[in-house]
Structure formats: structure tokens, C-alpha cells
Scaffold this motif. Structure first.
Motif, PDB file in Angstrom:
ATOM      1  N   GLU A  55     -24.890  21.175  33.421  1.00  0.00           N
ATOM      2  CA  GLU A  55     -24.405  22.473  32.946  1.00  0.00           C
ATOM      3  C   GLU A  55     -25.118  23.647  33.619  1.00  0.00           C
ATOM      4  O   GLU A  55     -24.507  24.698  33.837  1.00  0.00           O
ATOM      5  N   ALA A  56     -26.366  23.464  33.986  1.00  0.00           N
ATOM      6  CA  ALA A  56     -27.072  24.543  34.690  1.00  0.00           C
ATOM      7  C   ALA A  56     -26.406  24.823  36.034  1.00  0.00           C
ATOM      8  O   ALA A  56     -26.217  25.982  36.431  1.00  0.00           O
ATOM      9  N   ARG A  69     -16.413  37.128  34.664  1.00  0.00           N
ATOM     10  CA  ARG A  69     -16.430  36.057  33.665  1.00  0.00           C
ATOM     11  C   ARG A  69     -15.142  36.015  32.859  1.00  0.00           C
ATOM     12  O   ARG A  69     -14.618  34.923  32.562  1.00  0.00           O
ATOM     13  N   GLU A  70     -14.596  37.179  32.507  1.00  0.00           N
ATOM     14  CA  GLU A  70     -13.413  37.199  31.654  1.00  0.00           C
ATOM     15  C   GLU A  70     -12.164  36.651  32.338  1.00  0.00           C
ATOM     16  O   GLU A  70     -11.162  36.351  31.674  1.00  0.00           O
ATOM     17  N   GLU A  71     -12.222  36.456  33.646  1.00  0.00           N
ATOM     18  CA  GLU A  71     -11.080  35.891  34.363  1.00  0.00           C
ATOM     19  C   GLU A  71     -11.152  34.364  34.453  1.00  0.00           C
ATOM     20  O   GLU A  71     -10.239  33.730  34.987  1.00  0.00           O
ATOM     21  N   MET A  99     -26.056  27.036  30.580  1.00  0.00           N
ATOM     22  CA  MET A  99     -25.059  27.588  31.482  1.00  0.00           C
ATOM     23  C   MET A  99     -25.289  29.063  31.791  1.00  0.00           C
ATOM     24  O   MET A  99     -24.714  29.611  32.736  1.00  0.00           O
ATOM     25  N   GLY A 100     -26.106  29.709  30.982  1.00  0.00           N
ATOM     26  CA  GLY A 100     -26.350  31.128  31.190  1.00  0.00           C
ATOM     27  C   GLY A 100     -25.141  31.971  30.845  1.00  0.00           C
ATOM     28  O   GLY A 100     -24.876  33.008  31.478  1.00  0.00           O
ATOM     29  N   LEU A 101     -24.406  31.556  29.811  1.00  0.00           N
ATOM     30  CA  LEU A 101     -23.194  32.261  29.403  1.00  0.00           C
ATOM     31  C   LEU A 101     -23.352  32.815  27.990  1.00  0.00           C
ATOM     32  O   LEU A 101     -24.158  32.326  27.200  1.00  0.00           O
ATOM     33  N   ALA A 138     -16.979  33.188  14.571  1.00  0.00           N
ATOM     34  CA  ALA A 138     -18.022  34.145  14.963  1.00  0.00           C
ATOM     35  C   ALA A 138     -17.779  34.730  16.345  1.00  0.00           C
ATOM     36  O   ALA A 138     -18.529  35.607  16.789  1.00  0.00           O
ATOM     37  N   GLY A 139     -16.768  34.238  17.053  1.00  0.00           N
ATOM     38  CA  GLY A 139     -16.434  34.771  18.371  1.00  0.00           C
ATOM     39  C   GLY A 139     -17.228  34.177  19.515  1.00  0.00           C
ATOM     40  O   GLY A 139     -17.115  34.650  20.658  1.00  0.00           O
ATOM     41  N   LYS A 140     -17.996  33.130  19.236  1.00  0.00           N
ATOM     42  CA  LYS A 140     -18.787  32.523  20.312  1.00  0.00           C
ATOM     43  C   LYS A 140     -17.967  31.540  21.152  1.00  0.00           C
ATOM     44  O   LYS A 140     -18.385  31.140  22.229  1.00  0.00           O
ATOM     45  N   ILE A 141     -16.829  31.123  20.612  1.00  0.00           N
ATOM     46  CA  ILE A 141     -15.906  30.232  21.313  1.00  0.00           C
ATOM     47  C   ILE A 141     -14.509  30.815  21.158  1.00  0.00           C
ATOM     48  O   ILE A 141     -14.110  31.183  20.052  1.00  0.00           O
TER      49      ILE A 141
END
Length: 288
Positions: A55-56, A69-71, A99-101, A138-141
Motif C-alpha cells: 500500500e505504501a 486525487r479527486e479524479e 497510502m498517505g491518503l 463519517a465521509g472517510k470512504i
């Protein structure tokens, strides 16, 4: 579908691109470069998992791609050992950190792990899913789903959960068409995804697929991917070379006839790879 940016609308209105780029069995340095090449080639859907132990590298490739990122549509999956309400939430945070996201577009329960939980597997699935629902709210996914779930496992969530899975990622290819599963998913508003669309390399050994490739002037891989797409399923091919990454995306300018679609499905006689998800993980093809 006309290009890699086209896709399906999930039940909540989020668009999932019609082909995903797979990252299984690629070490961090290799997957980082592969992800960048895939994104440069037009892929916007990257499929990963904590179990892939890279994942890194996936996250680094995403950040270095230069695409906002949003694309992008990024997926990861919960490890089997992290089932349960609390462990699932903690594992999700580790994935984001790795992942640094700041968020994921799709998070999946990787396996139902039925045998391991024996008599309490239904409660295990529901407790784990409750964590997913809360992370989603919560909007994290952006979307939540499952992987390798059979219809009987999906029915548990359908009958008891607040939110029905939006995606089910399963083994699906010409040797394992999964007609019943695809029908169930579409009836219940679930987008089906196909892991191992090239049958873990076995597709290149099947004479029928070679003949189809010659008939349509395509590669065996392109025949498999197009066949899956015409079933309304999202294939997740993996490749490392630039040529194959681009080749796997070149499937939008031809169509397999109905008769040939049915003939390709006769390869079901070879069967699936590994065992059904109700079998203990020690006997499974665990990578996906």
C-alpha cells in the motif's frame, strides 16, 4: 463504455470506472512505477489491499502521478485478521496512513472468513460491516463493499445491515462466469468486479481464447477483458510492462458477438481457481 474514464454509478451516485488496475503481487517499488504508468495510460481506478503488502508503493505512485486525487478512484481491502468492529476501524486508519491518503473511494471486506469464525461468522460479518457503515457515514470512504462474498453471505447483510454493499469483487473469468452472482448483484444494486480476469495466466493456454483473439485481431487478454465488460462487470487486470498496461486498456473499439460470448463461457468446464470462500483460507488462493 467508450474509455477508461467511463463507468457505472453506484447506488449512492458515486461513479466507479469500468476497468480497474490491479496491484496484487507487486512489491512497493514495482507497483509505484506501474501505478504511475497506468494512470498516465488513462486508468483512473486503482485496486489494492492491505494483504498485498504494497500500500505504501501504491500510495506513492498515486501521489507522484500528477493527477488530482479527486479524479482517481482508489480501493483497498480489510485484512482477514482485522475483522470485528474495533479492529476494522483501526485497520482502516493504518491503510490510510500507509497510502498517505485522506480518504478511500471504496473499501471492501476482503474475505468472509466463514470457517475461521465457525458458529459466529454471521455476527463477525455484521460487526465488521457496522464499522464500514460508520466510516462511510463519517465521509472517510466514498463507497463500501465486499470481496469474495457468496450470495449466502450477501443475504446476511441484506437482511440485517443498514447499508447494502455497493460492490462485490469476486473471481470471475471465462472459466468461472458466475452468472448467478452477476444476476443477483444487478438485481440488488451491487456492481460486480472481476479479480483474476486473465485466469492467473491460464487464459493464454486456452485454444478457444487464442482462436477468438485471432478472429477479432486482438490479444487473448483483450478478449477476456472485453468479455467481462460485456457482462456488465468491472475487470481488474494487473500488468507491469507499459505495453501490457496499455494493451489491457485498448478494449473499447470492438464487440464480441452474442454467439461468441456464449462459446467463450463454455470454458466454465475448467472451473474456478482454488475453492469457494467457505473453505478455510489455508486452502485458498489468498492474494485476492
Amino acid at each position: 463504455m467508450e474509455n477508461l474514464q467511463d463507468g457505472y454509478l453506484l447506488r449512492n451516485g458515486i461513479k466507479i470506472p469500468c476497468i480497474g488496475f490491479g496491484t496484487w503481487k507487486s512489491p512497493d517499488d514495482v507497483v509505484c512505477e506501474s501505478v504511475k504508468v497506468a494512470i498516465e495510460a488513462g486508468y483512473r481506478h486503482i485496486d489494492g489491499a492491505a494483504a498485498y503488502a504494497n500500500e505504501a508503493g501504491v500510495g506513492k505512485g498515486i501521489r507522484e502521478s500528477g493527477i488530482p486525487r479527486e479524479e482517481l478512484f482508489i480501493t483497498s481491502k480489510l485484512p482477514n485478521a482485522d475483522h470485528g468492529y474495533g479492529p476494522a476501524k483501526e485497520s482502516f486508519e493504518r491503510t490510510l496512513n500507509q497510502m498517505g491518503l485522506e480518504y478511500l473511494d471504496l473499501y471492501l471486506i476482503h474475505w468472509p472468513v466463514v470457517i475461521e469464525h465457525k458458529d459466529d461468522f454471521e455476527q463477525d460479518i455484521l460487526d465488521t460491516w457496522r464499522a464500514f457503515e460508520e466510516l462511510y457515514e463519517a465521509g472517510k470512504i466514498k463507497a463500501i463493499g465486499v470481496s469474495n462474498f457468496m450470495i449466502e453471505h450477501l443475504e446476511i447483510l441484506k437482511n440485517h445491515a443498514k447499508i447494502m454493499p455497493m460492490v462485490n469483487q469476486v473471481q470471475l473469468h471465462p472459466q468461472h462466469p458466475q452468472e448467478e452472482m452477476v444476476t443477483y448483484c444487478k438485481k440488488n444494486g451491487i456492481v460486480p468486479e472481476a479479480w483474476s480476469p486473465l485466469i492467473q495466466g491460464q487464459a493464454f493456454k486456452r485454444e478457444l481464447l487464442k482462436e477468438m483473439a485471432q478472429k477479432y485481431d486482438r490479444t487473448v487478454a483483450q478478449i477476456c477483458l472485453r468479455w467481462i465488460m460485456q457482462k456488465g462487470v468491472v475487470p481488474l487486470p494487473k500488468a507491469s510492462s507499459i505495453e501490457r498496461i496499455k494493451g489491457n486498456a485498448d478494449v473499447f473499439d470492438f464487440e464480441i458477438s452474442k454467439d461468441d460470448m456464449e462459446e467463450i463461457a463454455t470454458l466454465r468446464s475448467y472451473g474456478m481457481i482454488g475453492d469457494e470462500p467457505n473453505i478455510p483460507r489455508t486452502k485458498q488462493v489468498v492474494g485476492f
